[in-house]
Design a protein around this motif. Structure first.
Motif, PDB file in Angstrom:
ATOM      1  N   LEU A   1       0.836  -1.204   0.000  1.00 22.89           N
ATOM      2  CA  LEU A   1       0.000   0.000   0.000  1.00 22.89           C
ATOM      3  C   LEU A   1       0.874   1.259   0.000  1.00 22.89           C
ATOM      4  CD1 LEU A   1      -2.848  -0.939   2.529  1.00 22.89           C
ATOM      5  CD2 LEU A   1      -2.912  -1.019   0.034  1.00 22.89           C
ATOM      6  N   LYS A   2       1.921   1.234   0.799  1.00 28.48           N
ATOM      7  CA  LYS A   2       2.817   2.382   0.885  1.00 28.48           C
ATOM      8  C   LYS A   2       3.459   2.662  -0.475  1.00 28.48           C
ATOM      9  CE  LYS A   2       6.451   4.217   3.839  1.00 28.48           C
ATOM     10  NZ  LYS A   2       7.323   3.938   4.970  1.00 28.48           N
ATOM     11  N   SER A   3       3.937   1.615  -1.143  1.00 29.13           N
ATOM     12  CA  SER A   3       4.612   1.805  -2.437  1.00 29.13           C
ATOM     13  C   SER A   3       3.654   2.311  -3.520  1.00 29.13           C
ATOM     14  CB  SER A   3       5.282   0.508  -2.888  1.00 29.13           C
ATOM     15  OG  SER A   3       4.302  -0.465  -3.199  1.00 29.13           O
ATOM     16  N   ARG A   4       2.364   1.991  -3.373  1.00 28.73           N
ATOM     17  CA  ARG A   4       1.366   2.464  -4.339  1.00 28.73           C
ATOM     18  C   ARG A   4       0.767   3.811  -3.949  1.00 28.73           C
ATOM     19  NH1 ARG A   4      -3.185  -1.211  -4.756  1.00 28.73           N
ATOM     20  NH2 ARG A   4      -2.576  -2.154  -2.803  1.00 28.73           N
ATOM     21  N   GLY A   5       1.211   4.355  -2.799  1.00 29.62           N
ATOM     22  CA  GLY A   5       0.706   5.651  -2.356  1.00 29.62           C
ATOM     23  C   GLY A   5      -0.698   5.600  -1.786  1.00 29.62           C
TER      24      GLY A   5
ATOM     25  N   GLY B   1      -3.032   5.558   1.212  1.00 32.08           N
ATOM     26  CA  GLY B   1      -3.122   5.835   2.639  1.00 32.08           C
ATOM     27  C   GLY B   1      -4.518   5.516   3.128  1.00 32.08           C
ATOM     28  N   GLY B   2      -4.773   5.860   4.354  1.00 32.63           N
ATOM     29  CA  GLY B   2      -6.109   5.626   4.882  1.00 32.63           C
ATOM     30  C   GLY B   2      -6.193   5.853   6.376  1.00 32.63           C
TER      31      GLY B   2
ATOM     32  N   THR C   1     -10.433   2.245   6.175  1.00 33.26           N
ATOM     33  CA  THR C   1     -10.605   2.512   4.750  1.00 33.26           C
ATOM     34  C   THR C   1     -10.006   1.386   3.901  1.00 33.26           C
ATOM     35  OG1 THR C   1      -8.590   3.840   4.754  1.00 33.26           O
ATOM     36  CG2 THR C   1     -10.691   5.019   5.007  1.00 33.26           C
ATOM     37  N   GLN C   2      -9.048   0.657   4.476  1.00 33.78           N
ATOM     38  CA  GLN C   2      -8.424  -0.499   3.815  1.00 33.78           C
ATOM     39  C   GLN C   2      -8.310  -1.624   4.848  1.00 33.78           C
ATOM     40  OE1 GLN C   2      -7.198  -0.619   0.535  1.00 33.78           O
ATOM     41  NE2 GLN C   2      -8.024   1.428   0.218  1.00 33.78           N
ATOM     42  N   THR C   3      -8.728  -2.813   4.501  1.00 35.30           N
ATOM     43  CA  THR C   3      -8.660  -3.954   5.422  1.00 35.30           C
ATOM     44  C   THR C   3      -7.231  -4.192   5.905  1.00 35.30           C
ATOM     45  OG1 THR C   3     -10.526  -4.968   4.294  1.00 35.30           O
ATOM     46  CG2 THR C   3      -9.223  -6.399   5.702  1.00 35.30           C
ATOM     47  N   ALA C   4      -6.261  -4.088   4.998  1.00 32.87           N
ATOM     48  CA  ALA C   4      -4.856  -4.331   5.361  1.00 32.87           C
ATOM     49  C   ALA C   4      -4.367  -3.306   6.385  1.00 32.87           C
ATOM     50  CB  ALA C   4      -3.974  -4.301   4.112  1.00 32.87           C
ATOM     51  N   LEU C   5      -4.834  -2.072   6.281  1.00 37.60           N
ATOM     52  CA  LEU C   5      -4.449  -1.054   7.258  1.00 37.60           C
ATOM     53  C   LEU C   5      -5.072  -1.372   8.620  1.00 37.60           C
ATOM     54  CD1 LEU C   5      -4.719   2.262   5.200  1.00 37.60           C
ATOM     55  CD2 LEU C   5      -2.654   0.981   5.789  1.00 37.60           C
ATOM     56  N   GLY C   6      -6.302  -1.858   8.614  1.00 43.33           N
ATOM     57  CA  GLY C   6      -6.960  -2.244   9.856  1.00 43.33           C
ATOM     58  C   GLY C   6      -6.204  -3.345  10.577  1.00 43.33           C
ATOM     59  N   GLU C   7      -5.768  -4.339   9.827  1.00 41.49           N
ATOM     60  CA  GLU C   7      -5.005  -5.440  10.421  1.00 41.49           C
ATOM     61  C   GLU C   7      -3.658  -4.958  10.954  1.00 41.49           C
ATOM     62  OE1 GLU C   7      -6.154  -8.507  11.175  1.00 41.49           O
ATOM     63  OE2 GLU C   7      -8.025  -7.616  10.470  1.00 41.49           O
TER      64      GLU C   7
ATOM     65  N   TYR D   1      -2.756   6.558   8.225  1.00 38.68           N
ATOM     66  CA  TYR D   1      -1.606   6.161   7.421  1.00 38.68           C
ATOM     67  C   TYR D   1      -1.530   7.109   6.230  1.00 38.68           C
ATOM     68  CZ  TYR D   1      -1.247   1.749  10.005  1.00 38.68           C
ATOM     69  OH  TYR D   1      -1.094   0.804  10.987  1.00 38.68           O
ATOM     70  N   LYS D   2      -0.419   7.858   6.123  1.00 33.85           N
ATOM     71  CA  LYS D   2      -0.256   8.805   5.017  1.00 33.85           C
ATOM     72  C   LYS D   2       0.852   8.321   4.099  1.00 33.85           C
ATOM     73  CE  LYS D   2      -1.678  13.079   7.238  1.00 33.85           C
ATOM     74  NZ  LYS D   2      -1.268  14.438   7.600  1.00 33.85           N
TER      75      LYS D   2
END
Length: 134
Positions: free
Chosen positions: A62-66, A68-69, A94-100, A131-132
């Motif tokens: 997610l970070k490499s693709r820019g 955030g959430g 906003t993103q399941t992966a960020l939640g985890e 996450y920015k």
């Protein structure tokens, strides 16, 4: 005189060993206070450490693709300032992966515990994590 002592002793023992008094203290220790009922809410022990842990948890793809959430977590901070890992819930993400990722991070955070009239207590906390992408 000896009859008075014998009659008085059971009464004192009954007061000292009464279940409700002991049970009240235990019930207080187990109570989880909502943030609205604490005089001093829990605070992060180190915002610098928290920021570092959050940045390290940012999923690389997610970070490499820019991408955030925002993640909103709910959990319990105990009277020692530790997060109860079994209490951590993702309320919104906003993103399941960020939640985890955020869920794993929050269990590592240290807090100054919430207090009620100067006594440290268990407190339910809602924490937003952003996450920015740089």
């Amino acid at each position: 005189m000896s009859t008075f002592r014998l009659a008085l002793f059971p009464a004192i023992a009954a007061v000292l060993l009464a279940g409700p008094l002991a049970g009240t203290a235990a019930a207080q220790d187990d109570k989880v206070y909502p943030i609205s009922e604490v005089t001093n809410p829990p605070k992060l022990a180190s915002s610098t450490n928290a920021a570092r842990l959050i940045q390290e948890s940012y999923p690389a793809d997610l970070k490499s693709r820019g991408v955030g959430g925002m993640v909103e977590l709910q959990f319990v901070v105990d009277s020692k300032g530790k997060v109860d890992p079994t209490s951590v819930e993702v309320v919104d993400a906003t993103q399941t992966a960020l939640g985890e990722a955020a869920k794993k991070v929050v269990a590592k955070l240290d807090f100054n515990p919430g207090k009620v009239n100067g006594a440290a207590v268990k407190t339910k906390v809602v924490l937003p994590i952003i996450y920015k992408a740089n």
